[in-house]
Design a protein around this motif. Structure first.
Motif, PDB file in Angstrom:
ATOM      1  N   ILE D 102       0.851  -1.195   0.000  1.00  0.00           N
ATOM      2  CA  ILE D 102       0.000   0.000   0.000  1.00  0.00           C
ATOM      3  C   ILE D 102       0.884   1.242   0.000  1.00  0.00           C
ATOM      4  O   ILE D 102       1.779   1.365   0.824  1.00  0.00           O
ATOM      5  CB  ILE D 102      -0.894   0.047   1.273  1.00  0.00           C
ATOM      6  CG1 ILE D 102      -1.594  -1.272   1.533  1.00  0.00           C
ATOM      7  CG2 ILE D 102      -1.867   1.225   1.201  1.00  0.00           C
ATOM      8  CD1 ILE D 102      -2.713  -1.598   0.614  1.00  0.00           C
ATOM      9  N   LYS D 103       0.623   2.168  -0.901  1.00  0.00           N
ATOM     10  CA  LYS D 103       1.385   3.404  -0.992  1.00  0.00           C
ATOM     11  C   LYS D 103       0.904   4.391   0.070  1.00  0.00           C
ATOM     12  O   LYS D 103      -0.297   4.563   0.264  1.00  0.00           O
ATOM     13  CB  LYS D 103       1.200   4.014  -2.381  1.00  0.00           C
ATOM     14  CG  LYS D 103       2.433   4.744  -2.887  1.00  0.00           C
ATOM     15  CD  LYS D 103       2.336   4.987  -4.375  1.00  0.00           C
ATOM     16  CE  LYS D 103       3.468   5.850  -4.880  1.00  0.00           C
ATOM     17  NZ  LYS D 103       3.397   5.906  -6.367  1.00  0.00           N
ATOM     18  N   THR D 104       1.859   5.059   0.747  1.00  0.00           N
ATOM     19  CA  THR D 104       1.494   5.974   1.823  1.00  0.00           C
ATOM     20  C   THR D 104       2.212   7.306   1.686  1.00  0.00           C
ATOM     21  O   THR D 104       3.172   7.424   0.943  1.00  0.00           O
ATOM     22  CB  THR D 104       1.912   5.395   3.201  1.00  0.00           C
ATOM     23  OG1 THR D 104       3.322   5.132   3.138  1.00  0.00           O
ATOM     24  CG2 THR D 104       1.169   4.128   3.527  1.00  0.00           C
ATOM     25  N   LYS D 105       1.732   8.284   2.411  1.00  0.00           N
ATOM     26  CA  LYS D 105       2.431   9.574   2.502  1.00  0.00           C
ATOM     27  C   LYS D 105       2.394  10.033   3.953  1.00  0.00           C
ATOM     28  O   LYS D 105       1.367   9.910   4.617  1.00  0.00           O
ATOM     29  CB  LYS D 105       1.726  10.594   1.611  1.00  0.00           C
ATOM     30  CG  LYS D 105       2.311  11.992   1.755  1.00  0.00           C
ATOM     31  CD  LYS D 105       1.885  12.849   0.600  1.00  0.00           C
ATOM     32  CE  LYS D 105       2.864  13.936   0.274  1.00  0.00           C
ATOM     33  NZ  LYS D 105       2.499  14.520  -1.052  1.00  0.00           N
ATOM     34  N   LEU D 106       3.516  10.567   4.440  1.00  0.00           N
ATOM     35  CA  LEU D 106       3.628  10.986   5.841  1.00  0.00           C
ATOM     36  C   LEU D 106       3.707  12.512   5.925  1.00  0.00           C
ATOM     37  O   LEU D 106       4.590  13.118   5.325  1.00  0.00           O
ATOM     38  CB  LEU D 106       4.895  10.353   6.434  1.00  0.00           C
ATOM     39  CG  LEU D 106       5.187  10.509   7.922  1.00  0.00           C
ATOM     40  CD1 LEU D 106       4.070   9.950   8.779  1.00  0.00           C
ATOM     41  CD2 LEU D 106       6.495   9.779   8.263  1.00  0.00           C
ATOM     42  N   LEU D 107       2.775  13.124   6.643  1.00  0.00           N
ATOM     43  CA  LEU D 107       2.816  14.582   6.856  1.00  0.00           C
ATOM     44  C   LEU D 107       3.083  14.853   8.330  1.00  0.00           C
ATOM     45  O   LEU D 107       2.240  14.590   9.181  1.00  0.00           O
ATOM     46  CB  LEU D 107       1.482  15.225   6.464  1.00  0.00           C
ATOM     47  CG  LEU D 107       1.062  15.198   5.005  1.00  0.00           C
ATOM     48  CD1 LEU D 107      -0.218  16.018   4.813  1.00  0.00           C
ATOM     49  CD2 LEU D 107       2.154  15.753   4.098  1.00  0.00           C
ATOM     50  N   ILE D 108       4.265  15.415   8.614  1.00  0.00           N
ATOM     51  CA  ILE D 108       4.672  15.621   9.999  1.00  0.00           C
ATOM     52  C   ILE D 108       4.390  17.049  10.460  1.00  0.00           C
ATOM     53  O   ILE D 108       4.439  17.990   9.663  1.00  0.00           O
ATOM     54  CB  ILE D 108       6.173  15.315  10.139  1.00  0.00           C
ATOM     55  CG1 ILE D 108       6.390  13.814   9.956  1.00  0.00           C
ATOM     56  CG2 ILE D 108       6.718  15.748  11.493  1.00  0.00           C
ATOM     57  CD1 ILE D 108       7.825  13.395  10.000  1.00  0.00           C
ATOM     58  N   ASP D 109       4.069  17.194  11.758  1.00  0.00           N
ATOM     59  CA  ASP D 109       4.011  18.514  12.401  1.00  0.00           C
ATOM     60  C   ASP D 109       2.837  19.379  11.944  1.00  0.00           C
ATOM     61  O   ASP D 109       2.981  20.580  11.743  1.00  0.00           O
ATOM     62  CB  ASP D 109       5.335  19.250  12.130  1.00  0.00           C
ATOM     63  CG  ASP D 109       5.835  19.938  13.402  1.00  0.00           C
ATOM     64  OD1 ASP D 109       5.269  19.688  14.476  1.00  0.00           O
ATOM     65  OD2 ASP D 109       6.780  20.726  13.308  1.00  0.00           O
ATOM     66  N   VAL D 110       1.686  18.768  11.802  1.00  0.00           N
ATOM     67  CA  VAL D 110       0.495  19.526  11.435  1.00  0.00           C
ATOM     68  C   VAL D 110      -0.510  19.561  12.593  1.00  0.00           C
ATOM     69  O   VAL D 110      -1.714  19.468  12.397  1.00  0.00           O
ATOM     70  CB  VAL D 110      -0.173  18.930  10.161  1.00  0.00           C
ATOM     71  CG1 VAL D 110       0.699  19.201   8.954  1.00  0.00           C
ATOM     72  CG2 VAL D 110      -0.423  17.443  10.324  1.00  0.00           C
ATOM     73  N   GLY D 111       0.023  19.700  13.801  1.00  0.00           N
ATOM     74  CA  GLY D 111      -0.819  19.694  15.012  1.00  0.00           C
ATOM     75  C   GLY D 111      -1.738  20.907  15.105  1.00  0.00           C
ATOM     76  O   GLY D 111      -1.515  21.929  14.455  1.00  0.00           O
ATOM     77  N   VAL D 112      -2.753  20.797  15.972  1.00  0.00           N
ATOM     78  CA  VAL D 112      -3.786  21.829  16.032  1.00  0.00           C
ATOM     79  C   VAL D 112      -3.358  23.120  16.719  1.00  0.00           C
ATOM     80  O   VAL D 112      -4.059  24.130  16.627  1.00  0.00           O
ATOM     81  CB  VAL D 112      -5.052  21.303  16.735  1.00  0.00           C
ATOM     82  CG1 VAL D 112      -5.678  20.201  15.902  1.00  0.00           C
ATOM     83  CG2 VAL D 112      -4.717  20.820  18.132  1.00  0.00           C
ATOM     84  N   ALA D 113      -2.201  23.110  17.417  1.00  0.00           N
ATOM     85  CA  ALA D 113      -1.759  24.355  18.050  1.00  0.00           C
ATOM     86  C   ALA D 113      -1.356  25.385  16.995  1.00  0.00           C
ATOM     87  O   ALA D 113      -1.322  26.589  17.262  1.00  0.00           O
ATOM     88  CB  ALA D 113      -0.597  24.080  19.008  1.00  0.00           C
ATOM     89  N   GLY D 114      -1.047  24.926  15.795  1.00  0.00           N
ATOM     90  CA  GLY D 114      -0.761  25.832  14.666  1.00  0.00           C
ATOM     91  C   GLY D 114      -1.687  25.459  13.526  1.00  0.00           C
ATOM     92  O   GLY D 114      -1.272  24.843  12.544  1.00  0.00           O
TER      93      GLY D 114
END
Ligand SMILES: Nc1ncnc2c1ncn2[C@@H]1O[C@H](COP(=O)(O)O)[C@@H](O)[C@H]1O
Ligand SMILES: Nc1ncnc2c1ncn2[C@@H]1O[C@H](COP(=O)(O)O)[C@@H](O)[C@H]1O
Ligand SMILES: Nc1ncnc2c1ncn2[C@@H]1O[C@H](COP(=O)(O)O)[C@@H](O)[C@H]1O
Ligand SMILES: Nc1ncnc2c1ncn2[C@@H]1O[C@H](COP(=O)(O)O)[C@@H](O)[C@H]1O
Ligand SMILES: [Mg+2]
Ligand SMILES: [Mg+2]
Ligand SMILES: [Mg+2]
Ligand SMILES: [Mg+2]
Ligand SMILES: [Mg+2]
Ligand SMILES: [Mg+2]
Ligand SMILES: [Mg+2]
Ligand SMILES: [Mg+2]
Lengths: 204, 204, 204, 204, 204, 204, 204, 204
Positions: D102-114
């Protein structure tokens, strides 16, 4: 509705006045509405004010407006319960799905203490696209199921039990701790949430 | 010994000095002894001082004196585990029973996530007099078993898991909350206690 | 019945309608039935519909059909309680056993705060095959007992207490944590479960 | 494999010897294998014995045998994390999916504080079929997301935090309690489980 | 009054007699008084005895004596709620502030599940000096808010929810665990406390 | 000293530097000092700097200055322990009392699992003015004792146990929940606190 | 009576029938009796059957037989409460002591939020032999007191509070965790237990 | 920075590599940076790579870039601690404030067990604009303070304690449950968060 679902109104901690005010706004905008977690008393009082609404006593749900038409010919979601006491919450899930036009089937009393009852229905269960498995007490039903079928299974813990299992926390934690791979879980008694999760899955 | 069991010495929170002092007293009185919950390091240091003792590494048990002779020709107690990680505690139960002359059999990796493995062994399990069922994570194994066989089943929760199941509390509570009738439970990782319970039952 | 016990119906979270529907099915199949955890009100309403049934008020149990005949001449199971408040649950255990033809004896008010009362009865207790020890609050009764007699002892924690002991969790955890070897435990207030565990043991 | 997934071996509570014994059995049967939750030390020792295996340090996973080939041309699963500290678990989910093709993509550091960082990526996220949203501390990320997109969202709580949020329980409970409809949740740090849930969904 | 606030009388665990005795003392000393957490029944009985008092039904507050005059021309404190069910507690905060002469504004139903409703009001919110953010369930509202505005934000968890979020503990812990910097929190349903905290801040 | 006790310095969460700075201040003022909860390593490092001090390894206490002279000819406080593992904390209580000139006696291994050992010493115990009863696991010792003697009994729960009894919370709650009248309790492992409570009692 | 106290009957979980049966036995043996934790309704029904008894409404206690005569001329035990809501439990302690002939004094509303009220009474408090300090919410009163006076102080946590302090657990844990030396604690709302502890102390 | 604060990097669950990568990005953009919760070892390794940074050992903080200049002539925030063990967290708050140009003062060892030490400093404390009150164990310090001064008080619970107070949860809950009006609380050990809350307040 931004994400394509009928807005549900959570009825438990609202007064009749609050609910009725919200429903009137929906009626004005010609939107259908689903109210959950109503006592029989609250439900009947709302029916007086909204005679076109329907109150579903077992689940404590009230629907305003038509159910969407079912397009599929067979059940897309199967809802299983460990025992008879789980029927109320299972029914909330069922109504929420039917209201959105999803065909469902309810299998009651297939808990793991009498394993054969579950095994007898397993081929039938495998025909569905998504399974919602309700269980109170130790909540082992979705775990056993997840070892037997490859479909998405939504564990729905029920607040049925006493002593250590009172309030449904043991069922919830048992499902989260499950040794079977890929079981997902929603909050205790959250029939509406399980239904919405099934809808999200069906639309992939 | 008043109630007919070899006194076990709980080794975990005792220093080497404390344990060795107690063992010496036992030796003087020519009694056999069983020490539980020892690290490898502690076990090996005690072996130096008590060369006639035996250290059982997997279970962390040390035995001083002869194992009682087995009188029965077949296994009286079957010990099941859900996975390989449960073997240490299962082994503590086994040694405690063997030390008292009870024949046992250990069946590893018959957890409920792969139900067929359990069902394949069910006839064999039915031949025993008492069953000790070890499980970590959600702890569903003894529940499923209790619906399949009429023997006494002792649920032995294991501190194997992480997140919500870390420390074994979910397994413990799942067993206590079990919807299967007549399941009894001991403390998390209490292999010795499960063994002593089996012995009490066997002597009825 | 697959494992040889009368199916019990857990009455607490079921409506009168649900229970009565289940009982009718049993009647049709000429099976006896045991319903547990009924309020007085629910019990009396069911009696109207099932006049041949018996409602046992203290325990909140309803039985449908004849009690099995006792074959043994003396009590096989002794049920002890720490105080008068534990009688309801103790009684549930007693009825469940009697219904299956097991002879029982109930000893009330032998809690550890007045140790002599327990010690005075200890020889009598030793004559039984299995002991069910009920205790609320700190739940120390089965621990003390397990140091005094070699029989199987089933700790039955009771939801009697307040503050830190409210709901029975302290009693439950005290029994699980017991320093006495071989004590087994069931869920809080689970009289029926303790009885079924005793039956499993008696049939070994 | 009965339900179509590569059997994962849970490495945390197993000794090197236990793991290596299991891996050998897999090799004999020419099956691929995935071991999870290994320390760097354990991973490197296993590499010595199984030189053809791969150890993925960030996630603590070891894979034996080839990754299945990806058939889809674009990412089917997007994995989001609130912060950098969540990367280890996110990576476990990613490897488990990639290993099954399965192909995936990782998006880091998109938390709700920003919040803007999340809103900036929302169109991209909407292109995926399933979303796995990792968050520690208060775990609000999947809740906010579930109000913005109609896809299935699997909340993956992370044991990152301190004080009240230490161990990940606050993140877990926050996700379960979510006011956003249709969010499902797995155990704390259960990257493998979230991946298997995504796979179940993708195969509907 | 030593620290400049009207003494509030906590009405929940007091009898009518106890409250009325305290109020009489205040009247004698010509002090104004605020009673919180009264049921409708208690409130109405007190009105009979104190006809000059006012009972605020939604918040369960009773005030005796004049509200202090507002001196500022615009709202100093904005009170936000995630949903309609939070209005009772929000109202307690509002009355406590108004009684001390602080102008407030109440924004209902700006919860994070429908983020746009919050974002639409954000400029308006930024004009206030202090924000009180009420939320039940997972309690994410103050976290999201704290990433968007620089003012002091007081998180006010509400005991609205069920299952894991019942009683408000999940909302409370979610706010404490917040990844957004500088959010402060008060006890569940503590509208009065949040108001007094706002007053302390306004007087710096 | 305002309330007549030697100020104890709680050593556990302080660095060597912090402790040594505090001790120097005491020395300057010619006051005696008691430091509690030191590891062996910390204790020995402090001895280098304060050669006139004494380090008591079993209890982890360090004393600086002379012990007050005992004036009474017989033991005023008896300290009981359920097992050998409780000796460290019992010893902290003993040193704290001895340091203040109170004569004590330590009775080890009189736990309730072997009731006769306790009953054999009961006359001796009755001669003391105050009893400190240490117990880990289920913590039943002070409960049983409180039913047998009329003196003040201070329950001292010990963090000895595993699974459900790990950390001492079960022992603590068992003591608080005790069905025996007039038992008082201090924090888990709080030997110093139990000693100071005994001192307060002795001075009445 | 073996340890010199009037046997108290815990009324909360007993039926009227159970209590009245026990009281009759006491009357026959000419013993006085104290029943605790009765509702007004239960108390009044018992008065009909036992007209010579006294029902103390505020504390929910019923006494049968004469109060022992007070021999001391001044108060031996002072009972403090943080607020008016704590009076019920404080009163249970008072009656239990008075019934045994111990003179008491009750000081209401000296909680730590208004420290001066406590400091104003401190000399008076110092004249007593034993202090019982009742507090709900955060339960800080006994901690502050223990730093000010050298007498034995019994912390009595009260189930008064809401949210995090509901049920009294925060008050209990705050007292156990106290940084003030030698404070002892009893179960939440255990006025009778605090009184019996005071009696044990007074008789040393 | 959107809300006017220097972005802090939470160092505890990040590897050296992760932190250093983030810091480099900040350097490139000429931003100052604050890293919190670093061990001494991690801090020193980062100093090698970032020689212009400063590592503050007591608080475990690393700062990169200049501290903002203080504009006010006297302390705006006073930070109080109950004992010496609380200094680390208090120091994190202090550095975070100083780094933003806020002048602070630290008062150590003014805990409530020795009330006079607090009362002696109260006039000095009243001169500040905001107070941060650190306390472990039962956490009563901010409660007592809030009854004495009218300023905003931020309760900062510290993970200092053992047994029931271990980990800081008792201190946290005691502060939330406080009977003193208008006390606000942050997560256990959250010195940075308390500082940011103080900054928000100062800018109103
Ligand atoms: N591994 C174990 N698990 C549970 N109980 C044990 C174990 N080992 C010993 N015991 C029991 O713990 C009690 C206390 O042991 P000790 O502290 O050695 O006196 C003994 O009476 C044993 O029966
Ligand atoms: N990291 C993981 N998280 C959750 N479950 C896992 C993980 N790794 C393996 N498992 C599952 O845990 C079960 C028990 O593993 P084992 O003890 O290796 O037999 C396996 O069937 C896997 O599906
Ligand atoms: N082992 C201990 N257990 C409980 N309290 C202690 C112990 N050692 C010292 N204390 C108390 O803890 C308080 C705080 O100590 P410190 O942090 O040294 O100022 C002191 O006032 C002592 O009375
Ligand atoms: N010691 C600390 N305590 C509480 N929050 C912190 C601390 N250090 C950093 N933070 C916050 O935690 C958030 C997550 O940090 P990061 O994982 O570094 O992106 C940041 O936005 C900081 O505001
Ligand atoms: Mg069920
Ligand atoms: Mg397992
Ligand atoms: Mg009892
Ligand atoms: Mg996060
Ligand atoms: Mg809300
Ligand atoms: Mg013990
Ligand atoms: Mg109070
Ligand atoms: Mg402190």
């Amino acid at each position: 509705t931004r994400i394509g679902v009928v807005e549900a109104i959570w009825g438990e901690h609202k007064t009749i006045e609050q609910i009725s005010e919200i429903l009137k706004k929906y009626q004005l905008e010609c939107e259908t509405a689903l109210v959950t977690r109503l006592t029989k008393e609250k439900g009947q009082k709302l029916l007086v004010e909204f005679p076109s609404a329907e109150f579903h006593e077992i689940s404590g749900c009230l629907t305003l407006g038509e159910f969407k038409e079912c397009t599929s010919s067979k059940e897309e979601v199967i809802i299983l319960t460990g025992g008879t006491s789980d029927v109320g919450v299972a029914s909330e899930a069922e109504i929420a799905l039917n209201f959105h036009g999803i065909k469902t089937k309810l299998l009651i009393d297939v808990g793991v203490a009498g394993l054969h009852r579950l095994l007898d229905r397993i081929e039938e269960i495998k025909l569905s696209k998504v399974v919602i498995a309700c269980a109170g007490m130790e909540g082992a039903l979705p775990t056993v199921l997840a070892g037997l079928i490859p479909q998405p299974i939504i564990g729905l813990p029920i607040s049925v039990g006493y002593g250590i299992s009172g309030g449904g926390k043991t069922a919830l934690e048992g499902m989260l701790a499950s040794c079977a791979p890929g079981l997902v879980v929603v909050n205790i008694d959250n029939g509406y949430g399980a239904a919405m999760a099934a809808m999200r899955i069906l639309s992939t």
